[in-house]
Design a protein around this motif. Structure first.
Motif, PDB file in Angstrom:
ATOM      1  N   LEU A 136       0.833  -1.203   0.000  1.00 23.34           N
ATOM      2  CA  LEU A 136       0.000   0.000   0.000  1.00 23.34           C
ATOM      3  C   LEU A 136       0.868   1.253   0.000  1.00 23.34           C
ATOM      4  CD1 LEU A 136      -2.686  -1.020   2.676  1.00 23.34           C
ATOM      5  CD2 LEU A 136      -2.980  -0.962   0.176  1.00 23.34           C
ATOM      6  N   HIS A 137       0.316   2.339  -0.501  1.00 22.88           N
ATOM      7  CA  HIS A 137       1.066   3.599  -0.541  1.00 22.88           C
ATOM      8  C   HIS A 137       1.520   4.014   0.854  1.00 22.88           C
ATOM      9  CE1 HIS A 137       2.392   7.549  -1.728  1.00 22.88           C
ATOM     10  NE2 HIS A 137       1.493   8.128  -0.944  1.00 22.88           N
ATOM     11  N   ARG A 138       0.666   3.835   1.827  1.00 22.54           N
ATOM     12  CA  ARG A 138       1.008   4.072   3.229  1.00 22.54           C
ATOM     13  C   ARG A 138       0.707   2.799   4.022  1.00 22.54           C
ATOM     14  NH1 ARG A 138      -1.135  10.237   4.596  1.00 22.54           N
ATOM     15  NH2 ARG A 138       0.255  11.327   3.116  1.00 22.54           N
ATOM     16  N   PRO A 139       1.622   1.862   4.033  1.00 24.21           N
ATOM     17  CA  PRO A 139       1.366   0.574   4.707  1.00 24.21           C
ATOM     18  C   PRO A 139       1.406   0.719   6.217  1.00 24.21           C
ATOM     19  CG  PRO A 139       3.635   0.669   3.969  1.00 24.21           C
ATOM     20  CD  PRO A 139       2.967   1.920   3.440  1.00 24.21           C
ATOM     21  N   PRO A 140       0.834  -0.224   6.925  1.00 19.74           N
ATOM     22  CA  PRO A 140       0.938  -0.211   8.390  1.00 19.74           C
ATOM     23  C   PRO A 140       2.374  -0.506   8.813  1.00 19.74           C
ATOM     24  CG  PRO A 140      -0.018  -2.266   7.637  1.00 19.74           C
ATOM     25  CD  PRO A 140       0.090  -1.394   6.424  1.00 19.74           C
ATOM     26  N   LEU A 141       2.718  -0.119  10.040  1.00 20.83           N
ATOM     27  CA  LEU A 141       4.019  -0.462  10.595  1.00 20.83           C
ATOM     28  C   LEU A 141       3.891  -1.838  11.241  1.00 20.83           C
ATOM     29  CD1 LEU A 141       6.921   0.438  11.149  1.00 20.83           C
ATOM     30  CD2 LEU A 141       6.124   1.434  13.305  1.00 20.83           C
ATOM     31  N   LEU A 142       4.631  -2.794  10.717  1.00 18.20           N
ATOM     32  CA  LEU A 142       4.524  -4.189  11.134  1.00 18.20           C
ATOM     33  C   LEU A 142       5.685  -4.555  12.053  1.00 18.20           C
ATOM     34  CD1 LEU A 142       3.166  -7.016  10.811  1.00 18.20           C
ATOM     35  CD2 LEU A 142       4.684  -7.371   8.846  1.00 18.20           C
ATOM     36  N   GLY A 143       5.385  -5.075  13.229  1.00 21.72           N
ATOM     37  CA  GLY A 143       6.412  -5.476  14.183  1.00 21.72           C
ATOM     38  C   GLY A 143       6.861  -6.913  13.950  1.00 21.72           C
ATOM     39  N   VAL A 144       8.173  -7.102  13.782  1.00 26.80           N
ATOM     40  CA  VAL A 144       8.751  -8.439  13.626  1.00 26.80           C
ATOM     41  C   VAL A 144       9.967  -8.551  14.537  1.00 26.80           C
ATOM     42  CG1 VAL A 144       7.936  -8.730  11.257  1.00 26.80           C
ATOM     43  CG2 VAL A 144      10.175  -7.720  11.665  1.00 26.80           C
ATOM     44  N   GLU A 145      10.386  -9.787  14.816  1.00 24.41           N
ATOM     45  CA  GLU A 145      11.512 -10.032  15.712  1.00 24.41           C
ATOM     46  C   GLU A 145      12.741 -10.470  14.925  1.00 24.41           C
ATOM     47  OE1 GLU A 145      10.418 -12.707  18.834  1.00 24.41           O
ATOM     48  OE2 GLU A 145       8.554 -11.649  19.259  1.00 24.41           O
ATOM     49  N   MET A 146      13.903 -10.038  15.386  1.00 25.53           N
ATOM     50  CA  MET A 146      15.150 -10.378  14.722  1.00 25.53           C
ATOM     51  C   MET A 146      15.422 -11.875  14.799  1.00 25.53           C
ATOM     52  SD  MET A 146      17.814  -7.373  15.862  1.00 25.53           S
ATOM     53  CE  MET A 146      19.138  -8.227  14.988  1.00 25.53           C
ATOM     54  N   ASN A 147      16.112 -12.382  13.762  1.00 25.06           N
ATOM     55  CA  ASN A 147      16.610 -13.764  13.734  1.00 25.06           C
ATOM     56  C   ASN A 147      15.510 -14.799  13.899  1.00 25.06           C
ATOM     57  OD1 ASN A 147      19.261 -12.791  13.505  1.00 25.06           O
ATOM     58  ND2 ASN A 147      19.442 -12.621  15.731  1.00 25.06           N
ATOM     59  N   ARG A 148      14.308 -14.441  13.516  1.00 28.62           N
ATOM     60  CA  ARG A 148      13.189 -15.370  13.640  1.00 28.62           C
ATOM     61  C   ARG A 148      12.721 -15.805  12.260  1.00 28.62           C
ATOM     62  NH1 ARG A 148       7.574 -14.423  17.073  1.00 28.62           N
ATOM     63  NH2 ARG A 148       6.807 -16.553  16.857  1.00 28.62           N
ATOM     64  N   ARG A 149      12.393 -17.079  12.136  1.00 31.48           N
ATOM     65  CA  ARG A 149      11.877 -17.580  10.870  1.00 31.48           C
ATOM     66  C   ARG A 149      10.365 -17.449  10.855  1.00 31.48           C
ATOM     67  NH1 ARG A 149       9.295 -21.903   8.679  1.00 31.48           N
ATOM     68  NH2 ARG A 149       9.950 -22.606   6.616  1.00 31.48           N
ATOM     69  N   TYR A 150       9.832 -16.807   9.806  1.00 36.50           N
ATOM     70  CA  TYR A 150       8.385 -16.660   9.670  1.00 36.50           C
ATOM     71  C   TYR A 150       7.812 -17.544   8.558  1.00 36.50           C
ATOM     72  CZ  TYR A 150       8.541 -12.721  12.894  1.00 36.50           C
ATOM     73  OH  TYR A 150       8.702 -11.936  14.012  1.00 36.50           O
ATOM     74  N   GLY A 151       8.666 -18.082   7.695  1.00 39.49           N
ATOM     75  CA  GLY A 151       8.184 -18.964   6.633  1.00 39.49           C
ATOM     76  C   GLY A 151       8.936 -18.745   5.341  1.00 39.49           C
ATOM     77  N   GLU A 152       8.891 -19.759   4.468  1.00 34.80           N
ATOM     78  CA  GLU A 152       9.641 -19.692   3.213  1.00 34.80           C
ATOM     79  C   GLU A 152       9.161 -18.568   2.309  1.00 34.80           C
ATOM     80  OE1 GLU A 152       9.807 -23.406   1.214  1.00 34.80           O
ATOM     81  OE2 GLU A 152      10.642 -24.499   2.916  1.00 34.80           O
ATOM     82  N   VAL A 153       7.896 -18.250   2.356  1.00 34.43           N
ATOM     83  CA  VAL A 153       7.356 -17.156   1.544  1.00 34.43           C
ATOM     84  C   VAL A 153       7.421 -15.837   2.308  1.00 34.43           C
ATOM     85  CG1 VAL A 153       5.320 -16.288   0.322  1.00 34.43           C
ATOM     86  CG2 VAL A 153       5.854 -18.735   0.280  1.00 34.43           C
ATOM     87  N   LEU A 154       7.108 -15.874   3.599  1.00 29.81           N
ATOM     88  CA  LEU A 154       7.058 -14.645   4.387  1.00 29.81           C
ATOM     89  C   LEU A 154       8.436 -14.023   4.587  1.00 29.81           C
ATOM     90  CD1 LEU A 154       4.408 -15.525   7.120  1.00 29.81           C
ATOM     91  CD2 LEU A 154       4.185 -13.814   5.309  1.00 29.81           C
ATOM     92  N   ASP A 155       9.472 -14.820   4.797  1.00 38.19           N
ATOM     93  CA  ASP A 155      10.800 -14.258   5.072  1.00 38.19           C
ATOM     94  C   ASP A 155      11.311 -13.373   3.934  1.00 38.19           C
ATOM     95  OD1 ASP A 155      10.912 -15.319   7.597  1.00 38.19           O
ATOM     96  OD2 ASP A 155      12.088 -17.070   7.028  1.00 38.19           O
ATOM     97  N   PRO A 156      11.329 -13.846   2.671  1.00 38.77           N
ATOM     98  CA  PRO A 156      11.769 -12.949   1.598  1.00 38.77           C
ATOM     99  C   PRO A 156      10.819 -11.769   1.373  1.00 38.77           C
ATOM    100  CG  PRO A 156      11.026 -15.061   0.703  1.00 38.77           C
ATOM    101  CD  PRO A 156      11.115 -15.221   2.177  1.00 38.77           C
ATOM    102  N   LEU A 157       9.529 -11.983   1.639  1.00 39.39           N
ATOM    103  CA  LEU A 157       8.569 -10.888   1.506  1.00 39.39           C
ATOM    104  C   LEU A 157       8.901  -9.764   2.500  1.00 39.39           C
ATOM    105  CD1 LEU A 157       4.716 -11.421   1.257  1.00 39.39           C
ATOM    106  CD2 LEU A 157       5.672  -9.530   2.533  1.00 39.39           C
TER     107      LEU A 157
END
Length: 253
Positions: A136-157
């Motif tokens: 989105l032009h103004r996306p939400p601020l998304l909180g993620v944690e360092m060194n954590r695996r979120y998934g094969e598709v989510l990580d590169p995204l």
């Protein structure tokens, strides 16, 4: 389920003992010894495996990032609750999977001003595309944690949309440590497993993601050494033994 029956049969392979190795289990392990009540399911599973381990073990309760560095240097150290990735396999030896984790979700406060837009972005199956949301032009601020695996598709995204992310500069003391940042309004949304969030808060909203894996396999990761290899063999035997038991299967799933 056919795949699970096949998985159990694959675990029941011939196995021979040699000298047992003491085990040092490192991570945020306070949940293994709760002061009140029963441990959470994943802690119950780890405890059952440790009961099957044929030698002594010690628990070292430290942050997840410190645990990983510790395990890289201590020949008899292992970390529980870890997803296997090619990058991590360069640093650790992994056991067979001992638990299935559900899909990770997008989490929001019920009062979030993003609520209406998230509803509009849902597909007919009720899922959201994180790619669409972060584009989105103004996306939400998304909180993620360092060194954590979120998934094969989510990580590169997530790597593609770093400008829309809030990442902790230091690792949290426990999984789910981003939750206070959401509750205080420092981030708009976060990624987490619902069961982790519900241990610390209630009434939050969970959004299924099209890019999330339907389930995740969980392993022990051990030091990449001869001693670590022996420990992996013994943990594998413990997991294979328990995999034939219906009560363990129910916990695992």
């Amino acid at each position: 389920m056919k795949w699970f029956r096949c998985y159990c049969l694959c675990l029941l392979l011939p196995w021979h003992w040699s000298q047992a190795e003491p085990l040092q289990l490192v991570d945020t392990l306070a949940s293994l010894q709760p002061r009140v009540g029963q441990p959470p399911v994943e802690a119950q599973i780890v405890l059952r495996i440790l009961q099957q381990y044929p030698s002594s073990y010690t628990l070292v309760d430290i942050s997840r990032n410190r645990a990983r560095e510790w395990t890289k240097t201590a020949p008899n150290a292992c970390i529980p609750w870890l997803h296997k990735t090619p990058t991590r396999e360069r640093d650790f030896l992994f056991t067979v999977p001992y638990m299935l984790e559900s899909a990770i979700t997008l989490v929001s406060l019920p009062s979030s001003h993003w609520q209406a837009q998230l509803e509009q972005l849902k597909d007919p199956a009720g899922r959201l595309s994180l790619q669409q949301l972060l584009s989105l032009h103004r996306p939400p601020l998304l909180g993620v944690e360092m060194n954590r695996r979120y998934g094969e598709v989510l990580d590169p995204l997530l790597q593609q949309h770093k400008a829309a992310l809030y990442t902790r500069s230091t690792a949290g003391e426990y999984v789910g440590s981003m939750l206070p940042m959401l509750q205080k309004g420092f981030v708009d949304l976060m990624l987490e497993y619902p069961k982790i969030v519900e241990r610390h808060s209630s009434g939050l909203r969970y959004w299924r993601l099209t890019e999330a894996e339907p389930f995740n396999l969980v392993h022990f990761a051990c030091n990449r050494s001869e001693q670590g290899g022996k420990i992996v063999t013994r943990l594998n035997h413990a997991i294979r033994t328990l995999a034939t038991q219906q009560q363990y299967q129910q916990l695992m799933l």
